[in-house]
Enzyme design. Structure first.
Site, PDB file in Angstrom:
ATOM      1  N   GLY A 160      -0.760  12.197  -0.048  1.00  0.00           N
ATOM      2  CA  GLY A 160       0.253  11.187  -0.349  1.00  0.00           C
ATOM      3  C   GLY A 160      -0.382   9.835  -0.552  1.00  0.00           C
ATOM      4  O   GLY A 160      -1.313   9.659  -1.344  1.00  0.00           O
ATOM      5  N   ASP A 161       0.135   8.841   0.182  1.00  0.00           N
ATOM      6  CA  ASP A 161      -0.394   7.478   0.071  1.00  0.00           C
ATOM      7  C   ASP A 161      -1.197   7.082   1.305  1.00  0.00           C
ATOM      8  O   ASP A 161      -1.276   5.906   1.649  1.00  0.00           O
ATOM      9  CB  ASP A 161       0.743   6.479  -0.176  1.00  0.00           C
ATOM     10  CG  ASP A 161       1.772   6.481   0.945  1.00  0.00           C
ATOM     11  OD1 ASP A 161       1.735   7.399   1.796  1.00  0.00           O
ATOM     12  OD2 ASP A 161       2.622   5.570   0.983  1.00  0.00           O
ATOM     13  N   GLU A 162      -1.802   8.054   1.963  1.00  0.00           N
ATOM     14  CA  GLU A 162      -2.615   7.784   3.155  1.00  0.00           C
ATOM     15  C   GLU A 162      -4.080   8.045   2.857  1.00  0.00           C
ATOM     16  O   GLU A 162      -4.443   9.091   2.319  1.00  0.00           O
ATOM     17  CB  GLU A 162      -2.155   8.640   4.334  1.00  0.00           C
ATOM     18  CG  GLU A 162      -2.908   8.307   5.626  1.00  0.00           C
ATOM     19  CD  GLU A 162      -2.367   9.060   6.823  1.00  0.00           C
ATOM     20  OE1 GLU A 162      -1.305   8.675   7.333  1.00  0.00           O
ATOM     21  OE2 GLU A 162      -2.994  10.057   7.231  1.00  0.00           O
TER      22      GLU A 162
END
Length: 250
Positions: A160-162
């Protein structure tokens, strides 16, 4: 863990030398089988090729084709171990490096720091501008993090956005400087179809006698990152074993 791509390129060079009249170099293939830092799948590949050459079955093979297959394998390994969007190591490769770094730190006492970086507001970009814009933001965001970390750290996309950052041998002040630079870089506008601003929540964890395993470091960084989100986002939190975290906002 040794770099798969570099090892396979080295095997290819040995094969070329053998093809050019240096059969004694087959011994160099077998040295991979006993090297503990060489991944098992690379060691098995080197052993299989060396055995074929020793058994003289190499005459039935086109050596050039075998070399091409090696480089195809190299590309496949890169794809399997790297995030296809950002080109960064994926979760599996990053966790493998973290395992090795923790083991080495226990042996030699090196300092480790782990940063978890989670983008604030990424979902709204996906929802309002579409997934192509979200992908562009992730790619640019990954490049900005990489620029802050430089060549002395490792970055991985955890999903994801991690993102995760592993820093070895840095002082606490240097680690916090990197984390602050990451925060600042992600605050700058992203030139998508329109100018977009986001921020990030960063959790920082340091290795310690009571937190020297990969699982402990990851858990502590995750706790600190969620504290940063809970305290308003756009900041970093440092995990402290006393449960008293420091809030850093720049």
């Amino acid at each position: 863990m040794a770099d798969d791509a570099a090892l396979i390129a080295d095997i290819a060079r040995i094969l070329k030398d053998i093809a050019w009249g240096e059969p004694e170099r087959v011994a160099d293939l077998f040295r991979y089988t006993g090297d503990p830092v060489v991944p098992s799948h690379v060691a098995e590949l080197a052993e299989r090729i060396g055995t074929i050459i020793v058994q003289k079955e190499v005459r039935e093979f086109q050596l050039e084709t075998l070399i091409e297959d090696l480089f195809a394998t190299r590309k496949a390994l890169v794809r399997a171990r790297h995030d296809p969007l950002t080109g960064l190591p994926n979760r599996a490769m990053f966790e493998e490096a973290l395992d090795k770094a923790c083991a080495q730190a226990v042996d030699c006492g090196a300092d480790l720091a782990l940063l978890l970086v989670d983008f604030d507001g990424f979902k709204s970009v996906n929802d309002t501008l579409g997934h192509d814009a979200g992908d562009a933001l992730l790619t640019e965001g990954a490049a900005r993090i990489a620029a802050c970390v430089g060549e002395y750290g490792m970055i991985g996309r955890m999903g994801g956005d991690e993102f995760a950052v592993l820093l070895v041998g840095r002082t606490e002040s240097e680690v916090l400087e990197v984390a602050g630079a990451v925060l600042e870089s992600l605050r700058r506008p992203f030139p998508l179809r329109e100018s977009v601003r986001i921020s990030a929540s960063v959790g920082v964890a340091f290795s310690a006698p009571e937190a020297s395993t990969p699982a402990a470091l990851m858990k502590n960084a995750d706790v600190a990152m969620y504290r940063a989100k809970g305290d308003g986002r756009d900041r970093m939190q440092v995990y402290r074993s006393s449960a008293v975290a420091r809030d850093w906002r720049r």
